[in-house]
Design an enzyme around this catalytic site. Structure first.
Site, PDB file in Angstrom:
ATOM      1  N   LYS A 146      53.922  35.235  33.102  1.00  0.00           N
ATOM      2  CA  LYS A 146      52.819  35.261  32.137  1.00  0.00           C
ATOM      3  C   LYS A 146      53.298  35.962  30.864  1.00  0.00           C
ATOM      4  O   LYS A 146      53.947  37.004  30.945  1.00  0.00           O
ATOM      5  CB  LYS A 146      51.621  35.993  32.743  1.00  0.00           C
ATOM      6  N   SER A 174      42.180  34.444  32.439  1.00  0.00           N
ATOM      7  CA  SER A 174      43.114  34.238  31.356  1.00  0.00           C
ATOM      8  C   SER A 174      44.470  33.685  31.791  1.00  0.00           C
ATOM      9  O   SER A 174      45.197  33.132  30.963  1.00  0.00           O
ATOM     10  CB  SER A 174      43.348  35.558  30.633  1.00  0.00           C
ATOM     11  N   SER A 219      41.046  37.404  36.002  1.00  0.00           N
ATOM     12  CA  SER A 219      42.020  36.529  35.344  1.00  0.00           C
ATOM     13  C   SER A 219      43.115  35.962  36.252  1.00  0.00           C
ATOM     14  O   SER A 219      43.894  35.118  35.810  1.00  0.00           O
ATOM     15  CB  SER A 219      42.699  37.271  34.193  1.00  0.00           C
TER      16      SER A 219
END
Lengths: 496, 95
Positions: free
Chosen positions: A78, A159, A183
């Site tokens: 990420k 997210s 998330s």
């Protein structure tokens, strides 16, 4: 011919050990898949040259019998984790071009365990969003399609939308995520993948771009519960560089997977039956209870009375911490700068042009609730309710070993669907936010498909530091659900 | 309790975010929507409840008071939009 992109981490490690294929072949197969699936926009930066270099070294270690725990496993990172010498943006324009001079602790641990880095995964800007529609680098597209309306693009959740989409589409065997209010878990549910957020303090936050420091926690995405356990084994552990990182001993999480649930009590919080929840989700939840009962668990009704206040509490605490954390983006030390007439002018122009709409909104809310005259009424009040929410969980865990809930109140929705109304978007996290406020471990595991052919997830919540029970319950759901459906878009590559 | 356009302007200033009139007009109702939503908390009885700021379940550790980092000026400056002679460069702040 085996499709190497369809393996699990566990089976890939076996294949590598038995010399059925090399780490270089495995990594190459995923590089091809990543390139084939660029339309998903899951990656902000692809780093095939780094992955291949790491794979080459892994192959040497396999040849001389010194292989590491995750040697040669291709993963996505990420783009909230700082990676030395590779651009790290948090999906924000303000950090475009930022090249960290150091490695985050968690990413460093994964490289040290032999993982290969395919690239940096897209996300909501500064991890603020529930649909991956706030990234400066564009929306991520869910590889799953609504069977009743296959022409529209769906969100992958947020997210960590790049992480969930990439793992679901078989572009990587696993991925890192971060979870502040859901998330990891909500995107896992939207893409039919497994995602675990461990207890707050399990993973070091050092080198992760901060959003809300009292809530942020790193975790793992993979396609099986076992693979998540394998990743956690490497990611967790004390780090002197993060003062909230725990010295709690890290067990071998894979040992927790086997075994049924005889003697275990699973709580069903009645407050999670929210108005307007689709019947299919209600049914899936009931199905989950039945599966756990079949494995010997006792289902117990519990109450978490302050649940309805979790979202409003979160939307005070998270923006407050965000406004403080994001004060560092001033155009002076790193990131984008917009020149102005004086220093204040420079700050205001830099930040106005560097941050997107949702991030600016949250900074404003945070600034407001922390400002003189409102601090007690909003921020201190929210911290008090946070204690009540945490106590609700403590009371429930006096009666039960884990909780079972749906992960999200809907399946994946269309891109743009909730964009006009921030509150509607926030409601996506109604089942995941309470766990975050209490700092507890939570995991989403795919349970089935809805009538549109879209995945639905069940969430298992555990006591602090008891990821082992969470993984064990999740493994039992996984075994019963036997979720084998695949998304419509795959990065398929038939190498080897 | 509802934010006026002037309130929003003040918060934008505190946040160091430049906004034009149109943005302020658009933002006011959205912020008021969010504030209305979080207003719900006023119905919760929190008398005698201690605020919770840390769920780390441990006290913050102390480390030895010794230098354990440094000598990395170039790395610190590597991402600066502008630096001069080993320092961050900013517009003139003192007349």
């Amino acid at each position: 011919m085996t499709d190497l992109t369809n393996l699990t981490i566990a089976s890939a490690l076996n294949g590598l050990k038995n010399k059925e294929f090399s780490a270089t072949e495995l990594t190459n197969a995923h590089i091809t898949a990543m390139e084939n699936a660029r339309d998903l926009n899951a990656f902000i930066v692809e780093t095939p040259e780094i992955a291949l270099k790491q794979a080459e070294v892994a192959d040497v270690r396999y040849a001389n019998g010194t292989a590491l725990p995750l040697d040669g496993v291709p993963i996505g990172m990420k783009d909230l984790f700082c990676t030395k010498d590779t651009q790290t943006t948090a999906a924000s324009h303000i950090l475009e071009g930022f090249v960290p001079q150091y490695e985050s602790t968690v990413s460093g641990k994964l490289w040290d365990a032999g993982c290969t880095m395919l690239g940096k995964l897209n996300l909501d800007e500064f991890a603020m969003g529930s649909a991956n529609t706030t990234s400066h680098f564009g929306n991520v597209i869910n590889p799953w399609k609504d069977q009743t309306n296959p022409n529209i693009d769906l969100v992958p959740g947020g997210s960590s939308g790049g992480s969930s989409a990439a793992v679901a589409a078989r572009l990587c065997l696993g991925a890192t995520g971060t979870d502040t209010g859901g998330s990891i878990r909500q995107p896992a549910a939207f893409t039919g993948t497994c995602g675990i957020k461990p207890t707050y303090g399990r993973c070091s936050r050092w080198g992760i771009v901060a959003f809300a420091s009292s809530l942020d926690q790193a975790g793992a995405f993979a396609r099986t519960v076992e693979d998540c356990a394998l990743m956690l084994n490497t990611m967790c552990g004390h780090d002197a560089k993060d003062s909230t990182s725990s010295k709690q001993e890290v067990p071998d999480f894979t040992k927790a997977l086997e075994g049924d649930l005889k003697g275990k009590k699973i709580g069903i919080p009645k407050e999670y039956r929210v108005d307007g929840m689709p019947e299919e989700i209600e049914k899936m939840w009931q199905q989950g209870m039945d599966w756990l009962k079949d494995q010997g668990a006792e289902i117990v009704d519990v109450s978490l009375p302050h649940t309805k206040y979790a979202l409003p509490t979160y939307y005070i605490i998270a923006p407050a911490e965000c406004s403080s954390n994001l004060a560092r983006y001033d155009g002076i030390r790193y990131g984008q700068r917009v020149e102005g007439e004086d220093l204040t002018d420079l700050y205001e122009l830099t930040r106005a042009q560097g941050f997107g709409e949702e991030v600016q909104r949250r900074i404003m809310i945070g600034t407001y609730v922390l400002s003189a005259g409102y601090y007690d009424a909003y921020y201190i009040k929210a911290q008090k309710v946070r204690r009540l929410i945490t106590q609700d969980f403590e009371n429930a865990f006096e009666q039960v070993d884990a909780l079972l809930t749906p992960t999200a109140p809907s399946s994946a929705f269309a891109i743009g669907e909730n964009d006009d109304d921030p509150i509607k978007m926030y409601l996506n996290d109604v089942f995941t936010v309470p766990t975050s406020l209490a700092g507890l471990p939570g995991m989403s595991v795919p349970a089935g498909l809805d009538s549109k052919g879209l995945p639905l997830g069940l969430q298992v919540i555990g006591k602090a530091w008891d990821e082992e029970t969470v993984l064990n319950v999740a493994r039992n759901i996984e075994r019963a659900a036997n979720f084998t459906a695949k998304p419509q878009i795959l990065g398929v590559s038939k190498a080897a | 309790m509802s934010l006026t356009r002037d309130d929003v302007k003040k918060v934008a200033r505190l946040s160091r975010l430049r906004m034009d009139d149109q943005q302020l007009d658009e933002l006011a109702p959205k912020l008021n929507g969010i504030l209305g939503f979080i207003e719900q908390l006023s119905e919760v009885d929190t008398d005698n409840v201690e605020p919770l700021s840390n769920v780390a379940r441990s006290t913050l550790p102390l480390r030895d008071d010794v230098i354990n980092d440094g000598e990395c000026r170039d790395a610190v400056l590597a991402n600066a939009p502008e630096s001069e002679e080993g320092f961050f460069a900013v517009p003139k702040v003192v007349e």
